[in-house]
Design a protein around this motif. Structure first.
Motif, PDB file in Angstrom:
ATOM      1  N   THR A 432       6.495  77.025 -58.678  1.00 42.71           N
ATOM      2  CA  THR A 432       5.486  76.580 -59.636  1.00 42.71           C
ATOM      3  C   THR A 432       4.411  75.699 -59.020  1.00 42.71           C
ATOM      4  O   THR A 432       3.297  75.651 -59.527  1.00 42.71           O
ATOM      5  CB  THR A 432       6.166  75.792 -60.781  1.00 42.71           C
ATOM      6  OG1 THR A 432       6.851  74.661 -60.222  1.00 42.71           O
ATOM      7  CG2 THR A 432       7.147  76.678 -61.528  1.00 42.71           C
ATOM      8  N   HIS A 433       4.693  74.994 -57.948  1.00 44.65           N
ATOM      9  CA  HIS A 433       3.703  74.067 -57.399  1.00 44.65           C
ATOM     10  C   HIS A 433       2.761  74.800 -56.439  1.00 44.65           C
ATOM     11  O   HIS A 433       3.203  75.470 -55.506  1.00 44.65           O
ATOM     12  CB  HIS A 433       4.382  72.916 -56.658  1.00 44.65           C
ATOM     13  CG  HIS A 433       3.509  71.707 -56.570  1.00 44.65           C
ATOM     14  ND1 HIS A 433       2.443  71.634 -55.716  1.00 44.65           N
ATOM     15  CD2 HIS A 433       3.537  70.534 -57.262  1.00 44.65           C
ATOM     16  CE1 HIS A 433       1.854  70.464 -55.846  1.00 44.65           C
ATOM     17  NE2 HIS A 433       2.491  69.770 -56.788  1.00 44.65           N
ATOM     18  N   PRO A 434       1.428  74.693 -56.641  1.00 39.91           N
ATOM     19  CA  PRO A 434       0.479  75.457 -55.812  1.00 39.91           C
ATOM     20  C   PRO A 434       0.503  75.084 -54.335  1.00 39.91           C
ATOM     21  O   PRO A 434       0.256  75.928 -53.480  1.00 39.91           O
ATOM     22  CB  PRO A 434      -0.885  75.133 -56.448  1.00 39.91           C
ATOM     23  CG  PRO A 434      -0.678  73.878 -57.224  1.00 39.91           C
ATOM     24  CD  PRO A 434       0.744  73.917 -57.685  1.00 39.91           C
ATOM     25  N   ARG A 437       3.281  76.969 -52.852  1.00 42.72           N
ATOM     26  CA  ARG A 437       2.985  78.407 -52.837  1.00 42.72           C
ATOM     27  C   ARG A 437       2.057  78.759 -51.683  1.00 42.72           C
ATOM     28  O   ARG A 437       2.251  79.754 -51.000  1.00 42.72           O
ATOM     29  CB  ARG A 437       2.348  78.828 -54.171  1.00 42.72           C
ATOM     30  CG  ARG A 437       3.314  78.810 -55.357  1.00 42.72           C
ATOM     31  CD  ARG A 437       2.795  79.682 -56.494  1.00 42.72           C
ATOM     32  NE  ARG A 437       1.449  79.327 -56.906  1.00 42.72           N
ATOM     33  CZ  ARG A 437       1.160  78.481 -57.886  1.00 42.72           C
ATOM     34  NH1 ARG A 437       2.153  77.880 -58.541  1.00 42.72           N
ATOM     35  NH2 ARG A 437      -0.087  78.210 -58.213  1.00 42.72           N
ATOM     36  N   ARG A 438       1.038  77.918 -51.457  1.00 40.74           N
ATOM     37  CA  ARG A 438       0.071  78.193 -50.384  1.00 40.74           C
ATOM     38  C   ARG A 438       0.502  77.615 -49.038  1.00 40.74           C
ATOM     39  O   ARG A 438       0.014  78.043 -47.995  1.00 40.74           O
ATOM     40  CB  ARG A 438      -1.291  77.609 -50.759  1.00 40.74           C
ATOM     41  CG  ARG A 438      -1.861  78.168 -52.064  1.00 40.74           C
ATOM     42  CD  ARG A 438      -3.215  77.536 -52.341  1.00 40.74           C
ATOM     43  NE  ARG A 438      -3.682  77.794 -53.689  1.00 40.74           N
ATOM     44  CZ  ARG A 438      -4.809  77.299 -54.202  1.00 40.74           C
ATOM     45  NH1 ARG A 438      -5.576  76.528 -53.452  1.00 40.74           N
ATOM     46  NH2 ARG A 438      -5.162  77.557 -55.445  1.00 40.74           N
ATOM     47  N   VAL A 442      -4.451  71.679 -51.114  1.00 40.35           N
ATOM     48  CA  VAL A 442      -4.990  72.187 -52.380  1.00 40.35           C
ATOM     49  C   VAL A 442      -5.885  71.116 -52.981  1.00 40.35           C
ATOM     50  O   VAL A 442      -5.480  69.962 -53.141  1.00 40.35           O
ATOM     51  CB  VAL A 442      -3.859  72.557 -53.360  1.00 40.35           C
ATOM     52  CG1 VAL A 442      -4.427  72.891 -54.736  1.00 40.35           C
ATOM     53  CG2 VAL A 442      -3.055  73.740 -52.824  1.00 40.35           C
ATOM     54  N   ASP A 451      -7.043  76.022 -62.750  1.00 36.44           N
ATOM     55  CA  ASP A 451      -6.601  75.711 -61.388  1.00 36.44           C
ATOM     56  C   ASP A 451      -5.579  74.580 -61.365  1.00 36.44           C
ATOM     57  O   ASP A 451      -4.879  74.384 -60.380  1.00 36.44           O
ATOM     58  CB  ASP A 451      -7.803  75.313 -60.518  1.00 36.44           C
ATOM     59  CG  ASP A 451      -8.752  76.474 -60.297  1.00 36.44           C
ATOM     60  OD1 ASP A 451      -8.279  77.634 -60.419  1.00 36.44           O
ATOM     61  OD2 ASP A 451      -9.944  76.236 -60.035  1.00 36.44           O
TER      62      ASP A 451
END
Length: 772
Positions: A432-434, A437-438, A442, A451
């Motif tokens: 769930t945390h961007p 994920r990336r 961020v 966003d």
């Protein structure tokens, strides 16, 4: 049109064209020379423009004299008036520049140039100034119309005005180069103005245009004047004026009433006013343009009491430093003030960058110091968040770490928010945390936008936070958590700030990872210590509990063997002997375990005493005098005069027992030899235990002294043992200051050699009688 007038067939050679063309070339060369010599000064540029206009006039008329048709001549006549119409403005501009009165007549100069451009426009827009050309004996010549008559009047008026300025300068100048230069220029222009007789032919009079002759005279006089006096005298006044104008700092010179009398170009730039608007303005008016402005500021600027006073201009975009100084006459009376204003915008910007760099370096140093001085996680996080609080005031910072499952984020620390309430919010996950994920930085300008999904916007929006910056904490090439910033306004990091935050996150990740490793290692060390303690206790208790019944078995067996409980037959005696031998072996094994436990716990000690090695070997020989049940001979080979030793007798005996037991255990037939000899008399003894058993593979030789090590388990299990014998041999030998060596060949047996130092024979006690 250009292609037509450049056709050679349209022209014929003419001697009348040569003098004006030569004069034009000379005039232009003089202008270029002055421009280069005076280093492009304002006066030199004005002089060059003046000579250029005259050169255009004369050169165009020279070509016009060669034209064979009226149309070609008319075209060159118009080109010639590109210079003629601008000559009056160029001459007057040069005059006021050379006499250094340009500021006073600036508007007049601009008006004259505007009128000259107006006359120039009529040359190409109709026939009001030029009505055509007429053929004379020397060639074609232009004819003026009504506008031409007005232009001639304009020309003579400016010539007269220029001559008046030179005459006035000559009359008022002090004796010296300036006066002589003004007189010479007055004479030169008087000569040049004789060339205005060329207008007679343009008005219809048949008079040869000899204007090039006065122009040549002008060139001669001016070149001589410039060579002797230059165009501008370098006087202290001129040098001071140029220095003032070249200053980067703004300079205001005020009279006693606060009226600005002198202001340089920098002052015009700072106050966004022209030089005319600044000179004559009140200092109180100019002070109103500064921030913060006040009557006190204007008063201090006037009385000369300001020193490096910092203020701002242009709505705070320009930082200024103001200093003022009082001017006094010979009687120390206040006659005015000098105010210097320095633009320190770049210096302030550079200082802010240096301060930010120092703060960032200090933050990195503090985090690095925390990582090296403490391994407690909470301490490292406190240092990190404290430094970030000073670097990002007003922002909220949080640290989250991945849990054991490497999927769920633990909220471990926060600053600038209600940490307890934040930790009570639902936990994030890797999915769930961007940032996770990336696995990169961020930035979210508005967490209320889509966003901001996964950033817990509801919790942070209510206190007024708007934008987000998240950095992954990476240690040992894996993400261990997230460092997050929440800002109250829209925040964008520049490349320098982003580079710093990456470095900070990297150091923080290393420090946090080291703290976690330390805590994990501490827990493992405690568990390991507990396990060791349990093991040692177990071995100690078990060894003690095993030794007690073994001693009872061994004691009662010997009582029965010795007939203390009645007569026994031969078979019973053999059986009891076997029981006694195995009980002793088991007791020896228990003692080995006890010794191993003492070695591990560091509780082993050395009981030094002096003894004779021969007695010890005799004792061992007796101990091993029993049937072994296999075809193995135990041979003893040692002289009777072995030296005495200063060592731990029990440990040396244990070493030899272990070696002999191993040799007997792994030898099924053949022999085991125990030998002793003195080496390097009288420094030491060498003890050897050799067998003809199964041997040891070469690759296993470095491992045989390890604790609980049994090579080739399928084989050694048939021979028994716990794998402590050789480990104790090596440890006891090192403890007693000896060395142990081993050589072996698989299938042919092994040889162990141990060497020990001895006591000096001179101090050894008398050797007891030994009749064995």
């Amino acid at each position: 049109m250009f292609a037509q007038i450049l056709t050679p067939d349209l022209y014929r050679p003419s001697l009348f064209a040569l003098p004006p063309m030569v004069t034009a070339s000379t005039m232009l060369a003089l202008g270029l020379k002055v421009l280069l010599r005076e280093r492009n000064s304002r006066v030199a540029v004005c002089f060059f423009i003046m000579t250029l206009t005259a050169a255009v006039w004369l050169s165009s008329y020279a070509i016009m004299y060669c034209a064979q048709s009226a149309a070609t001549a008319a075209a060159w006549s118009r080109f010639g008036h590109l210079g003629i119409t601008l000559i009056p403005a160029a001459v007057y501009h040069f005059t006021v520049a050379a006499l250094q009165i340009y500021k006073r007549h600036r508007l007049r100069v601009r008006l004259i140039w505007a009128l000259s451009m107006l006359f120039l426009s009529t040359v190409f827009s109709g026939d009001t100034l030029l009505t055509g050309v007429r053929l004379y004996g020397w060639g074609y010549y232009p004819i003026y119309g009504r506008m031409g008559v007005l232009f001639i009047g304009f020309f003579f008026a400016l010539m007269a005005l220029s001559l008046r300025e030179y005459w006035r300068a000559y009359r008022t100048a002090l004796p010296g180069a300036s006066k002589l230069r003004s007189r010479a220029l007055l004479a030169a222009f008087c000569i040049a103005y004789l060339g205005s007789f060329d207008y007679l032919a343009a008005l219809g009079f048949t008079v040869y245009p000899f204007g090039y002759i006065p122009v040549l005279g002008f060139v001669l006089v001016v070149s001589r004047t410039i060579r002797r006096y230059r165009l501008v005298s370098i006087t202290p006044e001129l040098a001071a004026r140029e220095i003032i104008q070249a200053m980067e700092d703004a300079l205001l010179i005020m009279d006693n009433e606060g009226i600005v009398r002198v202001g340089n170009h920098s002052a015009c730039r700072i106050f966004s006013r022209s030089e005319i608007a600044i000179e004559g303005a009140s200092i109180a008016q100019l002070a109103q343009l500064l921030t913060p402005s006040s009557d006190e500021l204007a008063g201090r600027m006037l009385n000369g009491s300001l020193r490096d006073y910092e203020c701002a201009a242009h709505n705070g975009t320009m930082a200024l430093s103001v200093s003022s100084f009082a001017m006094r006459d010979a009687d120390s009376k206040h006659i005015g003030s000098i105010c210097m204003i320095r633009d320190i915008t770049q210096a302030k910007t550079a200082q802010r960058k240096i301060d930010r760099h120092i703060e960032r370096q200090a933050a990195l140093y503090q985090i690095n110091l925390a990582a090296t001085s403490t391994l407690e996680l909470r301490g490292v996080l406190n240092v990190l968040l404290e430094r970030l609080e000073t670097l990002a005031p007003g922002a909220a910072t949080t640290v989250m770490l991945l849990g054991k499952s490497n999927q769920e984020l633990r909220k471990v620390a926060g600053r600038g928010i209600d940490e307890t309430a934040w930790k009570s919010e639902p936990a994030y996950t890797r999915a769930t945390h961007p940032v996770l994920r990336r696995q990169d930085i961020v930035e979210v300008a508005d967490i209320r936008s889509p966003d901001g999904d996964g950033l817990d916007p509801a919790f942070f929006i209510s206190p007024g936070f708007r934008s987000y910056l998240g950095l992954p904490l990476i240690a040992q090439n894996r993400v261990i958590g997230i460092l997050s910033f929440y800002f109250r306004d829209e925040h964008r990091c520049d490349p320098e700030e982003m580079s710093f935050l990456r470095s900070l996150a990297g150091q923080a990740a290393v420090a946090i990872n080291n703290s976690e490793l330390y805590e994990r290692t501490s827990r493992q060390a405690i568990a390991l210590e507990k396990a060791h303690r349990v093991r040692d206790d177990f071995l100690s208790v078990m060894s003690h509990e095993l030794r007690t019944p073994l001693n009872v078995i061994s004691g009662y067996t010997k009582l029965v063997q010795e007939g203390m409980m009645g007569e026994i037959n031969t078979e019973q005696h053999k059986a009891l002997h076997k029981v006694s031998r195995h009980a002793d072996e088991l007791l020896f094994m228990v003692n080995s375990i006890m010794n191993a436990a003492k070695i591990e716990g560091g509780a082993i000690t050395v009981d030094y005493q002096e003894f004779f090695l021969t007695d010890l070997l005799d004792e061992l020989k007796t101990l091993y005098d029993y049937p072994r049940g296999k075809e193995v001979n135990l041979e003893w080979n040692y002289p009777r005069d072995l030296p005495s030793m200063q060592s731990d007798r029990d440990k040396l005996k244990h070493i030899l027992q272990n070696l002999i037991n191993n040799a007997l255990k792994f030898t099924d037939f053949g022999r085991v030899t125990v030998a002793a000899r003195e080496i390097g008399k009288p420094t030491g003894v060498e003890l050897t235990v050799a067998d003809t058993g199964i041997g040891i593979p070469p690759e296993d030789l470095p491992l045989i002294f390890d604790r609980f090590r049994q090579l080739d388990g399928s084989r050694t299990r048939a021979h028994g043992g716990v794998g402590l014998g050789l480990h104790i041999v090596r440890t006891f030998t090192d403890l007693l200051g000896g060395t142990v060596k081993v050589s072996s060949k698989q299938g042919h047996g092994s040889t162990f050699i141990i060497s020990f130092p001895c006591a000096d024979r001179k101090h050894a006690p008398a050797k007891p009688t030994n009749d064995r």
